[in-house]
Design an enzyme around this catalytic site. Structure first.
Site: not given
Ligand code: PMP
Length: 295
Positions: A153
């Site tokens: 991320k």
């Molecule tokens: N894809 C992207 C590109 C994101 O930014 C997020 C948010 N973090 C998610 C998927 C979903 O991830 P999570 O369930 O861990 O929040």
């Protein structure tokens, strides 16, 4: 909106007032997007304030740092404890928590010369899940997984997400659905994607998507509730035959998709598998049993 004069955040080992915290305009993160972050939620549950899957989020933060070679050596336990302190100091219950690892002043493209860390939090209303989204297929693809570390991320990756979101809004849609570099459906700008067809849920495999923690929770719900779930690559055309679809993510939670490129899904959301998952997810984050949810 993110802070008031009394808000405190954690910054490099200390709790400081948000109004007094500052950073350096020569940060490598500010100029090149070379930093990593997380998006975490806390909920006022039946058993008090709980950070949902703090361990998994901080595990991903450490992994993101390692994948892009940003040195960062907090433990998951310390990070979790600091997060609870940020909530307590600000008297937050239903909240969004934003940890950010950012790099020291450095105008070169070489390894970071120092690393800073902050955790901020702000109020974020309880589960809504009532809206349903009009989604378009974005002209922006997710990045080539050989150009970036898709599992990380990383701040800079979000330029892609912002472009897709802006395009969707300009076209009059609520949200974008992005394809991978080969034209297969990948994910939303900040959420993972699932669709339902003939009693089975489908979602893209890892590769060109962020491995979402909510996505993983959906897998766990499906296992628990015997809902068939398959990871596979599919093209957007397949979605026009689908019964229903949803996005999921920490911020979005589980959110219904009403239509894609104006084409409505045949199944009413309330009767969809997504609605069952949505209800179960809500129970899990609020620490309630969801055994009563009828499939
Ligand atoms: N894809 C992207 C590109 C994101 O930014 C997020 C948010 N973090 C998610 C998927 C979903 O991830 P999570 O369930 O861990 O929040």
């Amino acid at each position: 909106m993110y802070f008031t004069p009394s808000t405190q955040l954690y910054h490099n080992g200390k709790f400081v007032k948000a109004t007094e915290a500052s950073t350096d305009l020569y940060s490598q993160t500010l100029h090149y997007g070379y930093g990593v972050f997380e998006g975490i939620r806390a909920y006022k549950t039946v058993n008090g304030v709980k950070i949902f899957k703090a361990h998994e989020h901080y595990e991903r933060l450490l992994k993101s740092c390692a994948l892009v070679s940003i040195p960062f050596n907090y433990s998951i336990e310390d990070l979790t404890q600091i997060s609870y302190q940020v909530l307590e100091r600000n008297n937050l219950k239903d909240a969004y928590i934003r940890p950010l690892v950012y790099c020291a002043p450095n105008m070169t493209l070489s390894a970071p010369t120092g690393v800073s860390f902050m955790i901020a939090a702000w109020e974020w209303g309880k589960y809504h899940g009532l809206q349903s989204l009009k989604v378009c297929v974005s002209s922006f693809q997710r990045p080539n997984p050989k150009s970036v570390k898709m599992e990380a991320k990383v701040c800079g990756h979000y330029v892609n997400s912002i472009m897709a979101t802006n395009e969707a809004k300009k076209r009059g849609f609520d949200e974008a659905l992005m394809l991978d570099m080969n034209g297969f459906v990948a994910e939303g700008p900040g959420a993972n994607f699932f669709y339902e067809k003939d009693g089975v849920l489908y979602t893209p495999p890892l590769g060109s998507i962020l491995p979402g923690i909510t996505r993983q929770t959906v897998f766990e719900i499906c296992r628990e509730m015997d809902l068939p779930l398959v990871e596979k690559l599919f093209r957007p055309e397949e979605l026009f035959e689908a019964d229903s679809a949803f996005f999921c993510g920490t911020a979005a939670e589980v959110v219904a998709i009403e239509s894609i490129e104006g084409q409505l899904f045949s199944k009413p959301w309330k009767q969809s598998m997504g609605a069952v998952v949505q209800e179960a997810y809500k129970c899990i984050v609020l620490d309630k049993s969801y055994s009563y949810v009828i499939v």
